[in-house]
Enzyme design. Structure first.
Site, mmCIF file in Angstrom:
data_model
loop_
_atom_site.group_PDB
_atom_site.id
_atom_site.type_symbol
_atom_site.label_atom_id
_atom_site.label_comp_id
_atom_site.label_asym_id
_atom_site.label_seq_id
_atom_site.Cartn_x
_atom_site.Cartn_y
_atom_site.Cartn_z
ATOM 1 N N GLU A 25 -5.653 -6.453 4.130
ATOM 2 C CA GLU A 25 -4.679 -5.933 3.745
ATOM 3 C C GLU A 25 -3.413 -6.962 4.109
ATOM 4 O OE1 GLU A 25 -2.030 -1.819 3.829
ATOM 5 O OE2 GLU A 25 -2.972 -2.459 5.526
ATOM 6 N N ILE A 26 -2.544 -7.151 3.465
ATOM 7 C CA ILE A 26 -1.629 -8.082 3.729
ATOM 8 C C ILE A 26 -0.289 -7.324 3.895
ATOM 9 C CG2 ILE A 26 -0.063 -10.323 3.334
ATOM 10 C CD1 ILE A 26 -2.447 -11.109 1.427
ATOM 11 N N ARG A 55 5.128 -1.756 2.558
ATOM 12 C CA ARG A 55 5.412 -0.294 3.010
ATOM 13 C C ARG A 55 6.513 0.060 3.338
ATOM 14 N NH1 ARG A 55 2.347 2.177 1.359
ATOM 15 N NH2 ARG A 55 0.298 1.601 2.661
ATOM 16 N N HIS A 109 1.909 8.633 1.977
ATOM 17 C CA HIS A 109 2.122 9.019 3.482
ATOM 18 C C HIS A 109 3.042 9.815 3.826
ATOM 19 C CE1 HIS A 109 0.485 4.941 2.784
ATOM 20 N NE2 HIS A 109 -0.173 4.700 3.756
ATOM 21 N N LYS A 134 -4.686 7.002 -2.544
ATOM 22 C CA LYS A 134 -4.730 7.048 -1.031
ATOM 23 C C LYS A 134 -3.723 8.117 -0.550
ATOM 24 C CE LYS A 134 -3.715 3.944 2.941
ATOM 25 N NZ LYS A 134 -3.125 2.792 3.473
ATOM 26 N N ARG A 172 -10.554 8.330 11.249
ATOM 27 C CA ARG A 172 -10.824 7.193 10.520
ATOM 28 C C ARG A 172 -12.073 6.731 10.372
ATOM 29 N NH1 ARG A 172 -5.837 4.277 10.304
ATOM 30 N NH2 ARG A 172 -4.033 5.314 11.207
ATOM 31 N N THR A 191 -1.227 -2.118 13.022
ATOM 32 C CA THR A 191 0.010 -1.850 11.968
ATOM 33 C C THR A 191 -0.138 -0.393 11.702
ATOM 34 O OG1 THR A 191 -1.705 -2.215 10.112
ATOM 35 C CG2 THR A 191 -0.522 -4.222 10.857
ATOM 36 N N GLN A 195 -5.056 3.085 14.895
ATOM 37 C CA GLN A 195 -5.938 2.123 14.384
ATOM 38 C C GLN A 195 -6.956 1.565 15.455
ATOM 39 O OE1 GLN A 195 -4.199 -1.140 12.182
ATOM 40 N NE2 GLN A 195 -4.166 -0.001 10.167
#
Length: 209
Positions: A25-26, A55, A109, A134, A172, A191, A195
């Site tokens: 993911e960039i 985002r 989100h 998502k 996760r 990010t 995570q």
């Protein structure tokens, strides 16, 4: 388990590629300089499928522009990637992005924990313009997390679900076991709060097989 590694600069690609993630993911909103040149450079360095994400600040990122600016930034980049993350607020531009030959990861989100019926309505809305929904929420209790797991298990596939924050970060690793399409990790600098490093995520995935 499909593991996505999030990166925020082209220089990290060689290191990230060594971990052989399913996707890279960039995070465009965390990059500086000429974004198109950087994404092109990433594409030239790896054959690993790419996800482009710009985002918004409201959903945990750094982008503060309107929908038209979002499209002007992402549109020229879409040709170099395989999937583009399109938040619900930018959905009017989804047909244009999809016309570039990419899939749409339709995302939402929230710092709230929707009820199961609300999750269903969010899922339906995201599917109205995207290929893969998502949904990322913030559980407040274990009961909330149980409901998210149950929703993920029962939802139409494909779907990606995840959590915001560090309190239930183990979700996760658990949600993919119940049908979530991807799990997001990092290879150096997180990010998103909570995570796991891809090394940790691979260890968890192997242990949970």
């Amino acid at each position: 388990m499909k593991i996505v590694v999030s990166v925020e600069n082209a220089a990290a690609i060689n290191e990230v590629a060594e971990y052989n993630p399913t996707f890279i993911e960039i995070r465009l909103d965390r990059m500086e300089g000429d974004l198109q040149d950087q994404v092109r450079a990433i594409r030239e360095k790896t054959d690993i499928p790419l996800i482009a994400t710009l985002r918004s600040r409201d959903e945990g990122g750094r982008f503060v522009g309107d929908a038209d600016l979002w499209a002007r930034i992402v549109g020229p980049i879409a040709r170099y990637v395989d999937i583009v993350d399109v938040e619900a607020r930018y959905r009017d531009h989804a047909p244009f992005i999809k016309s570039q030959g990419v899939q749409i990861l339709a995302s939402l989100h929230t710092n709230e924990m929707p009820t199961v019926p609300e999750l269903g309505r969010i899922d339906e809305m995201l599917r109205s313009y995207g290929d893969i929904p998502k949904i990322v929420v913030r559980p407040k209790t274990r009961e909330d997390l149980f409901e998210l797991v149950l929703f993920t298990h029962q939802a139409q596939k494909p779907i990606c679900t995840s959590i915001m924050g560090a309190e239930f970060r183990y979700a996760r690793a658990i949600l993919p076991l119940f049908g979530s399409e991807f799990t997001f990790s990092h290879a150096g600098a997180p990010t998103a709060e909570g995570q796991y490093h891809i090394r940790e995520m691979r260890q968890l995935a192997d242990l949970l097989k």
